[in-house]
Motif scaffolding. Structure first.
Motif, PDB file in Angstrom:
ATOM      1  N   TYR A  55      -2.816   2.518   7.330  1.00 41.86           N
ATOM      2  CA  TYR A  55      -1.413   1.936   6.598  1.00 41.86           C
ATOM      3  C   TYR A  55      -1.942   0.930   5.767  1.00 41.86           C
ATOM      4  CZ  TYR A  55       1.453   4.421  10.147  1.00 41.86           C
ATOM      5  OH  TYR A  55       1.963   5.432  10.614  1.00 41.86           O
ATOM      6  N   THR A 113       5.838   7.622  -1.869  1.00 40.82           N
ATOM      7  CA  THR A 113       4.982   7.915  -1.034  1.00 40.82           C
ATOM      8  C   THR A 113       5.592   8.469   0.350  1.00 40.82           C
ATOM      9  OG1 THR A 113       3.210   7.150  -2.088  1.00 40.82           O
ATOM     10  CG2 THR A 113       2.754   7.770   0.143  1.00 40.82           C
ATOM     11  N   HIS A 153      -4.671   0.666   3.831  1.00 40.14           N
ATOM     12  CA  HIS A 153      -5.558   1.459   2.816  1.00 40.14           C
ATOM     13  C   HIS A 153      -5.313   0.931   1.323  1.00 40.14           C
ATOM     14  CE1 HIS A 153      -8.527   3.806   0.919  1.00 40.14           C
ATOM     15  NE2 HIS A 153      -7.631   4.525   0.566  1.00 40.14           N
ATOM     16  N   LYS A 154      -5.852   0.057   0.891  1.00 39.78           N
ATOM     17  CA  LYS A 154      -5.774  -0.466  -0.634  1.00 39.78           C
ATOM     18  C   LYS A 154      -6.668   0.067  -1.663  1.00 39.78           C
ATOM     19  CE  LYS A 154      -6.146  -4.532   1.325  1.00 39.78           C
ATOM     20  NZ  LYS A 154      -5.855  -4.254   2.839  1.00 39.78           N
ATOM     21  N   GLU A 171      -5.523  -9.130  -6.365  1.00 43.78           N
ATOM     22  CA  GLU A 171      -7.104  -8.822  -6.528  1.00 43.78           C
ATOM     23  C   GLU A 171      -7.134  -7.042  -6.444  1.00 43.78           C
ATOM     24  OE1 GLU A 171     -10.928  -9.402  -7.797  1.00 43.78           O
ATOM     25  OE2 GLU A 171      -9.299 -10.894  -7.321  1.00 43.78           O
ATOM     26  N   PHE A 172      -6.008  -6.402  -6.120  1.00 40.30           N
ATOM     27  CA  PHE A 172      -5.776  -5.104  -5.737  1.00 40.30           C
ATOM     28  C   PHE A 172      -4.968  -4.437  -6.637  1.00 40.30           C
ATOM     29  CE2 PHE A 172      -6.687  -7.071  -1.448  1.00 40.30           C
ATOM     30  CZ  PHE A 172      -7.784  -6.323  -1.273  1.00 40.30           C
ATOM     31  N   ILE A 174     -11.516   0.570  -6.277  1.00 38.08           N
ATOM     32  CA  ILE A 174     -11.166  -0.317  -7.231  1.00 38.08           C
ATOM     33  C   ILE A 174     -12.581  -1.120  -7.364  1.00 38.08           C
ATOM     34  CG2 ILE A 174      -8.781  -0.296  -6.995  1.00 38.08           C
ATOM     35  CD1 ILE A 174      -8.829  -3.021  -5.295  1.00 38.08           C
ATOM     36  N   VAL A 223      -8.775   6.442 -10.823  1.00 38.84           N
ATOM     37  CA  VAL A 223      -8.272   5.123  -9.887  1.00 38.84           C
ATOM     38  C   VAL A 223      -6.733   4.990  -9.738  1.00 38.84           C
ATOM     39  CG1 VAL A 223      -8.187   2.678  -9.870  1.00 38.84           C
ATOM     40  CG2 VAL A 223     -10.153   3.728 -10.818  1.00 38.84           C
ATOM     41  N   GLN A 224      -6.033   5.694 -10.715  1.00 37.51           N
ATOM     42  CA  GLN A 224      -4.560   5.780 -10.541  1.00 37.51           C
ATOM     43  C   GLN A 224      -4.021   6.670  -9.868  1.00 37.51           C
ATOM     44  OE1 GLN A 224      -2.817   3.026 -11.353  1.00 37.51           O
ATOM     45  NE2 GLN A 224      -4.431   2.044 -12.022  1.00 37.51           N
ATOM     46  N   GLY A 225      -4.765   7.795  -9.750  1.00 42.38           N
ATOM     47  CA  GLY A 225      -4.655   8.985  -8.977  1.00 42.38           C
ATOM     48  C   GLY A 225      -3.204   9.653  -9.402  1.00 42.38           C
ATOM     49  N   VAL A 234      -2.175  -2.272  -8.820  1.00 42.91           N
ATOM     50  CA  VAL A 234      -1.675  -0.753  -8.875  1.00 42.91           C
ATOM     51  C   VAL A 234      -2.800   0.016  -8.912  1.00 42.91           C
ATOM     52  CG1 VAL A 234      -0.258   0.883  -9.713  1.00 42.91           C
ATOM     53  CG2 VAL A 234       0.404  -1.638  -9.947  1.00 42.91           C
ATOM     54  N   SER A 235      -2.751   1.036  -7.927  1.00 40.90           N
ATOM     55  CA  SER A 235      -3.772   2.323  -7.950  1.00 40.90           C
ATOM     56  C   SER A 235      -3.253   3.435  -7.113  1.00 40.90           C
ATOM     57  CB  SER A 235      -5.272   1.737  -7.207  1.00 40.90           C
ATOM     58  OG  SER A 235      -4.775   1.619  -5.852  1.00 40.90           O
ATOM     59  N   TYR A 236      -4.243   4.355  -7.068  1.00 45.71           N
ATOM     60  CA  TYR A 236      -3.785   5.615  -6.153  1.00 45.71           C
ATOM     61  C   TYR A 236      -3.233   5.158  -4.620  1.00 45.71           C
ATOM     62  CZ  TYR A 236      -7.637   5.550  -3.257  1.00 45.71           C
ATOM     63  OH  TYR A 236      -8.814   5.019  -2.012  1.00 45.71           O
ATOM     64  N   ALA A 237      -3.724   3.766  -4.279  1.00 42.93           N
ATOM     65  CA  ALA A 237      -3.510   3.493  -3.120  1.00 42.93           C
ATOM     66  C   ALA A 237      -2.559   2.432  -3.057  1.00 42.93           C
ATOM     67  CB  ALA A 237      -4.748   3.354  -2.368  1.00 42.93           C
ATOM     68  N   SER A 238      -2.170   1.769  -4.035  1.00 42.01           N
ATOM     69  CA  SER A 238      -1.416   0.506  -4.064  1.00 42.01           C
ATOM     70  C   SER A 238      -0.424   0.591  -5.139  1.00 42.01           C
ATOM     71  CB  SER A 238      -2.245  -0.783  -4.146  1.00 42.01           C
ATOM     72  OG  SER A 238      -1.770  -1.715  -4.566  1.00 42.01           O
ATOM     73  N   SER A 243       0.702  -1.220  -0.022  1.00 37.94           N
ATOM     74  CA  SER A 243       0.022  -0.212   0.113  1.00 37.94           C
ATOM     75  C   SER A 243       0.943   1.164   0.170  1.00 37.94           C
ATOM     76  CB  SER A 243      -0.917  -0.070   1.384  1.00 37.94           C
ATOM     77  OG  SER A 243      -0.207   0.439   2.295  1.00 37.94           O
ATOM     78  N   ARG A 244       0.501   2.325  -0.834  1.00 30.81           N
ATOM     79  CA  ARG A 244       1.494   3.389  -0.731  1.00 30.81           C
ATOM     80  C   ARG A 244       1.668   3.828   0.754  1.00 30.81           C
ATOM     81  NH1 ARG A 244       2.277   4.407  -6.000  1.00 30.81           N
ATOM     82  NH2 ARG A 244       0.770   3.607  -7.446  1.00 30.81           N
ATOM     83  N   PRO A 269       0.234   9.503  -7.630  1.00 34.53           N
ATOM     84  CA  PRO A 269       1.012   9.496  -6.617  1.00 34.53           C
ATOM     85  C   PRO A 269       2.357   9.660  -6.870  1.00 34.53           C
ATOM     86  CG  PRO A 269       0.575   7.262  -7.690  1.00 34.53           C
ATOM     87  CD  PRO A 269      -0.249   8.384  -8.429  1.00 34.53           C
TER      88      PRO A 269
END
Ligand code: SF4
Lengths: 171, 526
Positions: B202, B150, B204-205, A128-129, B210, B142-144, A131-135, A96-97, B146
């Motif tokens: 911490y 980070t 948060h995925k 399942e998660f 998604i 979704v990709q934001g 790559v994203s803004y949070a991962s 996670s980021r 970043p």
């Protein structure tokens, strides 16, 4: 006290025998090894487990390694409380980021030579998660990875086989 | 639903106009004006309604804001709409402590300003996105965007304490044990804990984000990974929500099998945690024995159903694997064996005086505090909160059996230990009854045909997972895709209660207090 001893004796030993995987077996087990452990470490391996963003399913199976069936310590494998004591980082989950810096710091805190195992689909390929803004997705997107073990979560059997094979000297 | 009538007339008197809609046998949706949001909460609190969950979503130029309340097993899904251009709402956290973190989460994710909120600090957001960006808004991809790496979140203002001999202990996010990441900030004097503050987020995925655009099948999979140890119940709750929205009725057989899976999940976790509690006070014998029982239990899951934790075995419309007659027989013998094992073990544990020393009176959570934070599941039940969705708002298959709810009111670690043990017994009985009922039904008939739900249709799945009540909200968009998914794990409420339960305990007892709650980080951070 008496019933404690009675139970211990009546249950007896449940620990099972396990061996490293054959080369042909590795693919079916979903294990990929990029770099093996140096021979001098093979008698004793210290592992630091790091959850970098898992759903906690993988952690359950790491716990299972310590149950009396698998009893991972008999192979010289033990889990340590600090990365500074570790030879291996066993990383679960996508990174996670919010955990990115923590993982990088944990990696830096682990003394060389060190190995990184990405455990589970999330850690090895994003699962399942993704790559994203949070991962950040797979662990290899953040730190170098020496071995991946697929599965959601990988069973303790596969995990144990993976560890044993990693420790085995390549003939 | 007599209380609702009285309450509605009270609302009417207060000038709060309610537009209601029937959602399910246990859920009514009440739409109110945004200016009454807080006033409603005040009246609801006077009426002794429990605040259960809160979330919001963007629907074009509007935010739909939701809060879910419960009383006597009847749920009210409260909704109001506000404009995206002026996202303000009076806070309900001023009335309900349970709403505190939830509103902060909603703020971080959607930018809704909860006015007069008692704690304006961010919660879910660390540094993965900017202060004035909100991931769940439509204009956030979704990709934001970043940063390359980070940075850590260093600016969070923890409560400070001063005085002679008072010191601070920061712990985490990476802990010494094999557990999930989170940060704990202790203020202590000597060994005594004066205050504990949790800082989570911490793991948060981006689960909610998604989820958008997924198919029902793929959402069921994601729901199973909200918290891996609760994969059955989270998937179940999400599936109920989707089936409700689509008007799909699952077969009786499928419902019974879901029940068997959920109770198996409860037993597996309770066995493991009872062992782990003993381990945290260095009673290795019980730890090893319980881990052995849990392993055997998971192996059966694998042999009979193909997964050690039964992940992905519940799907929209039903289940993917049957409990055959042979499997049913096996389950019966296994339960018999487990009873024999526990009959040996539990007295041996109970008679251990050093364990007694450590578990009784430690980690005390008073019934008042438990009620204050809306504490759920075995933690709530060990502190006098006599509530269980399976009994009080039953869904199939629990509507066909009598659910005995374990209950204690001493509120210490020992209470939670005993509630869990009692729940194992109750779950074994439930499984037996479900298996017996299965024998009267033809095998097969596992998955009902799916119907594409109308755009904008929504559902609310409420089940009792092993940690307690799970609330799962799903709204569909066009073409069978998910527009919004929000799962409320019981941990979200129980975490706050833990902060209070550890007060005046010694720092070295924190691990066992924590274990006796065993909240999910992943299920809370999403
Ligand atoms: S691989 Fe599966 S079990 Fe492991 S963290 Fe990812 S979702 Fe959870």
């Amino acid at each position: 006290m008496l019933n404690t001893f009675k139970k211990i004796f009546s249950v007896g030993m449940v620990t099972e025998k396990y061996k490293a995987a054959y080369d042909e077996e590795l693919e079916t087990l979903g294990i990929e090894i990029k770099r093996r452990i140096d021979h001098k470490f093979t008698g004793s391996l210290a592992i630091r487990a790091v959850d970098a963003g898992s759903c906690n399913g993988c952690e359950l199976e790491i716990h299972a390694l310590n149950n009396p069936f698998y009893d991972v310590e008999r192979f010289g494998i033990h889990f340590v409380a600090s990365p500074r004591h570790a030879d291996i980082l066993l990383v679960t989950g996508v990174v996670s980021r919010h955990m990115e810096t923590a993982l990088l710091r944990t990696y830096d805190a682990t003394p060389n030579p060190k190995w990184v195992i990405a455990m589970g689909d999330c850690a090895s390929c994003g699962g399942e998660f993704g790559v994203s803004y949070a991962s950040c997705g797979a662990v290899s997107n953040v730190i170098p990875v020496d071995m991946t073990i697929n599965g959601c979560p990988p069973t303790p059997l596969v995990l144990l086989k993976g560890l044993l094979t990693l420790m085995e000297e390549k003939k | 639903m007599s209380w609702q009538k009285t309450f509605l007339s009270q609302l009417d008197e207060a000038g709060i106009f309610v537009k209601s809609e029937h959602v399910s046998p246990v859920v009514e949706m009440w739409q109110i004006d945004d200016k009454h949001w807080q006033h409603f909460a005040k009246l609801a609190a006077e009426h002794k309604m429990r605040w259960a969950a809160g979330w919001a979503e963007q629907v074009e130029g509007l935010f739909y804001v939701h809060a879910c309340f419960e009383k006597s097993g009847d749920y009210v899904l409260l909704r109001t709409t506000i404009n995206v251009s002026k996202p303000e709402l009076p806070s309900q956290a001023t009335v309900y402590a349970a709403a505190n973190r939830s509103e902060r989460h909603t703020h971080d994710m959607l930018g809704i300003e909860f006015m007069n909120h008692p704690d304006p600090r961010c919660w879910t957001r660390h540094k993965a996105w900017n202060k004035h960006d909100y991931p769940l808004r439509h204009n956030f991809s979704v990709q934001g965007s970043p940063a390359k790496i980070t940075p850590p979140d260093t600016g969070y203002h923890f409560i400070q304490s001063h005085g002679v001999g008072v010191y601070e202990i920061p712990v985490g996010p990476v802990h010494a044990g094999i557990i999930e990441p989170g940060h704990f900030r202790f203020q202590a004097v000597g060994e005594l804990i004066l205050n504990l503050e949790e800082r989570l987020g911490y793991v948060h995925k981006g689960t909610e984000k998604i989820a958008e655009g997924r198919t029902p099948e793929s959402l069921a999979k994601l729901a199973g990974r909200v918290s891996g140890d609760t994969c059955v119940s989270h998937t179940w709750a999400a599936c109920i929500a989707m089936e409700q929205a689509a008007g799909v009725e699952i077969s009786k057989r499928a419902a019974l099998i879901r029940g068997i899976f959920a109770e198996r999940e409860r037993i597996a976790n309770h066995l493991g945690d009872i062992g782990a509690i003993c381990n945290d006070v260095a009673f290795t014998f019980a730890f090893m024995q319980m881990m052995r029982l849990k392993e055997l239990w998971c192996r059966t899951n694998y042999e009979l159903f193909g997964h050690r934790f039964l992940m992905d075995k519940i799907v929209v419309g039903g289940v993917v694997v049957d409990v055959t007659e042979a499997a049913g027989k096996f389950i019966f013998t296994e339960i018999e064996q487990l009873r024999v094992e526990l009959a040996d073990l539990i007295p041996a544990i109970d008679l251990n005086s050093s364990l007694e020393d450590r578990l009784y009176t430690a980690g005390y959570l008073s019934p008042e505090t438990a009620a204050h934070f809306g504490t759920l599941g075995f933690v709530g039940r060990a502190s006098g909160q006599d509530f269980d969705v399976r009994r009080d708002a039953p869904y199939a298959p629990y509507d066909s059996v009598q659910v005995k709810v374990a209950f204690e009111d001493q509120g210490d670690i020992a209470s939670r230990f005993w509630v869990r043990y009692k729940e194992i017994n109750a779950s074994m009985k439930l499984i037996e009854q479900f298996v017996e009922q299965l024998a009267t039904l033809p095998e097969g008939d596992l998955v009902a045909d799916w119907q594409t739900p109308k755009a904008e249709s929504y559902g609310l799945g409420i089940v009792d997972g092993w940690r307690g009540e799970i609330v799962s909200y799903v709204r569909f968009g066009e073409n069978n895709t998910i527009a919004r998914f929000y799962p409320r794990d019981p941990s979200q409420l129980n975490w706050e209660a833990l902060e209070k339960a550890v007060l005046n305990n010694i720092v070295p007892d924190f691990p066992v207090c924590n274990k006796s709650f065993n909240c999910s980080y992943s299920g809370c951070d999403l």
